[in-house]
Motif scaffolding. Sequence first.
Motif, mmCIF file in Angstrom:
data_model
loop_
_atom_site.group_PDB
_atom_site.id
_atom_site.type_symbol
_atom_site.label_atom_id
_atom_site.label_comp_id
_atom_site.label_asym_id
_atom_site.label_seq_id
_atom_site.Cartn_x
_atom_site.Cartn_y
_atom_site.Cartn_z
ATOM 1 N N ARG A 68 76.835 26.645 46.926
ATOM 2 C CA ARG A 68 75.668 25.918 47.380
ATOM 3 C C ARG A 68 74.716 26.834 48.111
ATOM 4 N N CYS A 69 75.209 27.913 48.689
ATOM 5 C CA CYS A 69 74.404 28.683 49.607
ATOM 6 C C CYS A 69 73.918 29.999 49.050
ATOM 7 N N MET A 70 74.755 30.737 48.431
ATOM 8 C CA MET A 70 74.381 32.062 48.001
ATOM 9 C C MET A 70 73.811 32.005 46.610
ATOM 10 N N PRO A 71 73.140 33.158 46.202
ATOM 11 C CA PRO A 71 72.445 33.154 44.929
ATOM 12 C C PRO A 71 73.392 33.081 43.755
ATOM 13 N N ALA A 72 73.988 31.943 43.512
ATOM 14 C CA ALA A 72 74.978 31.704 42.463
ATOM 15 C C ALA A 72 76.237 32.457 42.765
ATOM 16 N N VAL A 73 76.697 32.523 44.066
ATOM 17 C CA VAL A 73 77.846 33.304 44.451
ATOM 18 C C VAL A 73 79.120 32.559 44.127
ATOM 19 N N VAL A 74 80.318 33.530 44.167
ATOM 20 C CA VAL A 74 81.666 32.973 44.033
ATOM 21 C C VAL A 74 81.690 31.867 45.035
ATOM 22 N N LEU A 75 81.314 32.128 44.233
ATOM 23 C CA LEU A 75 80.523 31.214 44.757
ATOM 24 C C LEU A 75 79.813 31.762 45.766
ATOM 25 N N THR A 90 66.487 36.117 51.714
ATOM 26 C CA THR A 90 66.655 34.686 51.470
ATOM 27 C C THR A 90 66.248 33.908 52.709
ATOM 28 N N ALA A 91 65.496 32.817 52.518
ATOM 29 C CA ALA A 91 65.146 31.897 53.595
ATOM 30 C C ALA A 91 65.877 30.587 53.337
ATOM 31 N N SER A 92 66.745 30.198 54.266
ATOM 32 C CA SER A 92 67.576 29.026 54.025
ATOM 33 C C SER A 92 68.153 28.515 55.339
ATOM 34 N N LYS A 93 68.436 27.193 55.377
ATOM 35 C CA LYS A 93 69.150 26.600 56.497
ATOM 36 C C LYS A 93 70.563 26.203 56.087
ATOM 37 N N CYS A 94 71.053 26.858 55.057
ATOM 38 C CA CYS A 94 72.404 26.628 54.582
ATOM 39 C C CYS A 94 73.402 27.045 55.659
ATOM 40 N N ALA A 154 59.393 39.168 42.923
ATOM 41 C CA ALA A 154 59.329 37.760 42.506
ATOM 42 C C ALA A 154 59.807 36.905 43.664
ATOM 43 N N ILE A 155 59.083 35.835 43.957
ATOM 44 C CA ILE A 155 59.466 34.875 44.979
ATOM 45 C C ILE A 155 59.821 33.574 44.276
ATOM 46 N N MET A 156 61.055 33.116 44.496
ATOM 47 C CA MET A 156 61.545 31.941 43.781
ATOM 48 C C MET A 156 62.033 30.881 44.759
ATOM 49 N N TYR A 157 61.791 29.607 44.366
ATOM 50 C CA TYR A 157 62.210 28.456 45.163
ATOM 51 C C TYR A 157 63.371 27.768 44.445
ATOM 52 N N TYR A 158 64.400 27.423 45.208
ATOM 53 C CA TYR A 158 65.552 26.709 44.672
ATOM 54 C C TYR A 158 65.733 25.420 45.475
ATOM 55 N N GLN A 159 65.796 24.276 44.792
ATOM 56 C CA GLN A 159 65.987 23.000 45.489
ATOM 57 C C GLN A 159 67.175 22.252 44.916
ATOM 58 N N LYS A 160 68.062 21.836 45.819
ATOM 59 C CA LYS A 160 69.212 21.032 45.426
ATOM 60 C C LYS A 160 69.405 19.931 46.455
ATOM 61 N N GLN A 161 69.474 18.687 45.995
ATOM 62 C CA GLN A 161 69.679 17.517 46.852
ATOM 63 C C GLN A 161 68.681 17.487 48.010
ATOM 64 N N GLY A 162 67.427 17.794 47.687
ATOM 65 C CA GLY A 162 66.358 17.696 48.665
ATOM 66 C C GLY A 162 66.241 18.859 49.627
ATOM 67 N N LYS A 163 67.117 19.825 49.519
ATOM 68 C CA LYS A 163 67.067 20.984 50.401
ATOM 69 C C LYS A 163 66.592 22.202 49.611
ATOM 70 N N ILE A 164 65.745 22.998 50.250
ATOM 71 C CA ILE A 164 65.104 24.089 49.531
ATOM 72 C C ILE A 164 65.481 25.439 50.128
ATOM 73 N N LYS A 215 63.886 32.722 47.821
ATOM 74 C CA LYS A 215 64.514 34.025 47.603
ATOM 75 C C LYS A 215 63.473 35.035 47.175
ATOM 76 N N LEU A 216 63.601 36.207 47.728
ATOM 77 C CA LEU A 216 62.721 37.322 47.383
ATOM 78 C C LEU A 216 63.519 38.335 46.579
ATOM 79 N N TYR A 217 63.063 38.603 45.356
ATOM 80 C CA TYR A 217 63.720 39.564 44.476
ATOM 81 C C TYR A 217 62.816 40.772 44.256
ATOM 82 N N GLY A 218 63.444 41.904 43.986
ATOM 83 C CA GLY A 218 62.698 43.109 43.663
ATOM 84 C C GLY A 218 63.260 43.761 42.418
ATOM 85 N N ARG A 219 62.394 44.440 41.682
ATOM 86 C CA ARG A 219 62.863 45.156 40.497
ATOM 87 C C ARG A 219 63.741 46.343 40.875
#
Length: 222
Positions: free
Chosen positions: A6-13, A71-75, A154-164, A167-171
Amino acid sequence: MAGMWRCMPAVVLLMYLCLWGSSEAVGGAKSRPRPQRRPPKKPKIEPIDVTPKSQNIDIQQMTGRWYLLNTASKCSYLINHGTKVEPTVINLTYSVTSNQTLSVSTKTRHNHQCWEILQIYNLTPTPGRLTLKGSRPELNTEILIGETDYSSYAIMYYQKQGKITLKLYGRSVESLSEPMLTKFEQLAEKQGFQLAYLFPFPTYSHCGDVDQDHVINCVPTC
């Protein structure tokens, strides 16, 4: 491990209006008072719907390797373990058999072991907007490529169950410039993330090849 997903960028989660009808008199009898109609509910506005308007994203130019820089998150996982995040890299591949999906490989480390997570992002009619399907529709993750120059960030937004989450990615790991970081911080602040909720990721020791015993296949879902 589910918490990490739920928290990390598709982590082992990362949804009545009742209209009352009137009762009319029968045989001249007095009708019952009409219940007042409830005011219609305002449509629910999701956080991802009020993000800055996305540019007209060319999804094919998004393919290739991207390093997670911030990453900007309140996870809760990141809040409790934000100083122990591991280097993370994703690789995006545009499907050659279908123009409606984007294959995603995420590599990161957990307990000193490299892991690879395989996922599918489904394209939507809105340019730059994708969906990562969950086991149920309410568990879907909505993804928005908010801003990118394709070659450096690239700046990307991820939303799950109303929480956003942002993430900032670089080449490359060297592509994190001060203006880019400032822009990310400003966009994060607009979503309610102060500096305390920003988590920089390591820019060294990224995983290379991963053996099959440590590949998690989340296609079509996990």
